[in-house]
Design an enzyme around this catalytic site. Structure first.
Site, PDB file in Angstrom:
ATOM      1  N   SER A 100       0.806  -1.211   0.000  1.00 12.80           N
ATOM      2  CA  SER A 100       0.000   0.000   0.000  1.00 12.80           C
ATOM      3  C   SER A 100       0.847   1.273   0.000  1.00 12.80           C
ATOM      4  CB  SER A 100      -0.957  -0.043   1.196  1.00 12.80           C
ATOM      5  OG  SER A 100      -1.899   0.980   1.150  1.00 12.80           O
ATOM      6  N   ASP A 239      -2.509   6.046  -3.520  1.00  8.68           N
ATOM      7  CA  ASP A 239      -1.366   5.431  -2.850  1.00  8.68           C
ATOM      8  C   ASP A 239      -0.829   4.308  -3.727  1.00  8.68           C
ATOM      9  OD1 ASP A 239      -3.520   3.707  -2.497  1.00  8.68           O
ATOM     10  OD2 ASP A 239      -2.876   3.044  -0.524  1.00  8.68           O
ATOM     11  N   ASP A 241      -1.067   1.070  -4.003  1.00  4.91           N
ATOM     12  CA  ASP A 241      -1.943   0.058  -4.607  1.00  4.91           C
ATOM     13  C   ASP A 241      -3.283   0.634  -5.033  1.00  4.91           C
ATOM     14  OD1 ASP A 241      -2.953   0.393  -2.013  1.00  4.91           O
ATOM     15  OD2 ASP A 241      -3.572  -1.703  -1.851  1.00  4.91           O
ATOM     16  N   ASP A 243      -5.893   1.854  -3.546  1.00  5.40           N
ATOM     17  CA  ASP A 243      -7.164   1.581  -2.885  1.00  5.40           C
ATOM     18  C   ASP A 243      -7.611   2.773  -2.044  1.00  5.40           C
ATOM     19  OD1 ASP A 243      -5.405   1.372  -0.752  1.00  5.40           O
ATOM     20  OD2 ASP A 243      -6.237  -0.504   0.017  1.00  5.40           O
TER      21      ASP A 243
END
Length: 447
Positions: A100, A239, A241, A243
């Site tokens: 992340s 960010d 990833d 999400d």
């Protein structure tokens, strides 16, 4: 149990804490637990742009194949894209290799079930138990061993899905996107351009080690500058990833997840599609959000920190909007997890429909000053503050000082060796000093 999985999967420094052997064990145990009734369980694997992604993907894949599972490699794709593909392909599970917002040397592994939801705690405990106690797995040989399929069109599926969720074009909007040199570096610009927006992109040149480095939702300074210099309508930052998503308005002001949730609540209530007129938030949400939602005649329900807990509450009570101050926004009518690109497209569509600037929309919520200080503490001591009488006494003193005009919140990190000290109140300088003093005390007392 519960030592391996944090609030968002298994994380650690790649090839040191999160080793290929551990990745193999997670793949093998995950395949066994999640697909006990299927002879050849199917897994979708996606990853972000970290240099260690290939290493962990190979080991994880080997673990799944060793117990007869099949793997569909989706390549570099946002975490929510894996949730979508898992459902679309009717796979038994999805796996994301990402840490992340963490620096490049970290990586992580998290699972989705066949419906695209993050695993429940009890399922993670079963996986961890198999690893800890050295379970003897069935041995597959010959054609019993699993196979790998490369899915070259995976990003197209996700892009089409995101675009299908809006009923307006984004023509006339000039948007700066910061893709964090991460999983959204290619997908996000394509989505917004297809929707008709004029797009300026930064953080879209990943080299394996620059993910989240001075860019993305944890470093908004460059995005703020670009929005002002390019005279853009607003900017969006993802960010690693993708999400989560944070925004910057036309004047360069940061618009955080609480403000974004309030904008969504405002628009969804107007459209009569906010279920039970309720937004699910966490204990970290700003006190200003409670007041703003009250003005909208909406309610808030609070959970502990972690988008998985927000999601659990939403599923349990039938709510369709929830999220975190950090920018995890869950729009349950569309996806089963936080989705930065989806949230960004939806926010842009609201701005277009309301014919208001992001600054005007975000001004519906006043933000109480809030200070967050990290106290670095060993993982095995992160909860020691609960039993330390001196620390507890200091917390009580601060709560009395703030009375009903602020609060103190102490939260051990689920993914890092940190205790997060958060204070909220009317006087920024006062709460900053208090938070720093309390964090220093925690470090010294728990060293």
């Amino acid at each position: 149990m519960g030592n391996l999985f944090g609030t968002d999967g298994v994380r650690g420094v790649a090839n040191s804490e999160l080793t290929p052997q551990l990745a193999f064990e997670l793949g093998r145990a995950g395949a066994y637990v999640l697909a006990t009734n299927a002879h050849k369980p199917k897994f979708v694997i996606g990853k972000d742009t970290r240099i260690s992604g290939d290493l962990l993907e190979a080991a994880l894949t080997a673990g799944i194949l060793s117990v007869g599972g099949e793997v569909i490699k989706a390549g570099v794709i946002p975490t929510p894209g894996v949730a979508i593909l898992t459902r679309e392909l009717k796979a038994d599970a999805g796996v994301v290799i990402s840490a992340s917002h963490n620096p490049a040397e970290f990586n992580g592994i998290k699972f989705f079930n066949g419906e695209g939801f993050k695993l429940r705690d009890e399922i993670e405990d079963k996986i961890e138990e198999l690893i800890e106690f050295g379970f003897e797995y069935p041995v597959y040989i010959g054609d019993g061993v699993g196979v790998v399929t490369e899915m070259n069109e995976s990003t197209n599926v996700y892009e089409e899905f995101v675009l299908s969720t809006i009923d307006t074009d984004l023509n006339g909007l000039k948007i700066v996107l910061d893709c964090a040199n991460g999983a959204a570096y290619k997908i996000a610009p394509e989505v917004f351009e297809k929707a008709g927006a004029e797009v300026i992109v930064i953080g879209n040149d990943p080299d394996g080690i620059n993910i989240n480095k001075n860019c993305g939702s944890t470093h908004l300074e460059r995005l703020q500058s670009e929005v002002l210099e390019r005279n853009a309508d607003f900017g969006l930052a993802f960010d690693g990833d993708a999400d989560r998503m944070l925004a910057v308005d036309e004047k360069g002001n940061v618009v955080d997840g609480d403000q974004i949730l309030n904008i969504f609540a405002y628009h969804m209530k107007k459209q009569k599609c906010l279920k039970n007129d309720t937004v699910v938030i966490t204990v970290m949400s700003n006190m200003g959000l409670d007041l703003a939602l009250d003005e909208l005649k909406c309610k808030s329900v609070k959970t502990k920190v972690g988008d998985r807990y927000v999601l659990e509450e939403m599923l349990d009570k039938g709510y369709n909007l929830g999220g975190e101050q950090s920018g995890h926004i869950i729009l349950l009518d569309h996806n089963t997890t936080g989705d930065g690109v989806l949230s960004g497209v939806q926010l842009a569509a609201i701005i277009k429909k309301e014919n208001k600037s992001l600054g005007e929309l975000s001004a519906m919520m006043s933000i109480f000053p809030q200070v967050l200080v990290n106290a670095k503490v060993n993982n095995n001591k992160k909860y020691g503050y609960l039993e330390d009488e001196i620390i507890q006494g200091e917390i009580r003193k601060m709560e009395i000082m703030l009375e009903k005009k602020g609060r103190v919140l102490i939260r051990p990190s689920g993914t890092e060796p940190l205790v997060r000290v958060m204070l909220e109140g009317e006087n920024l300088n006062e709460i900053k000093t208090m938070a720093e003093n309390l964090a220093d005390m925690i470090v010294n007392r728990l060293a």
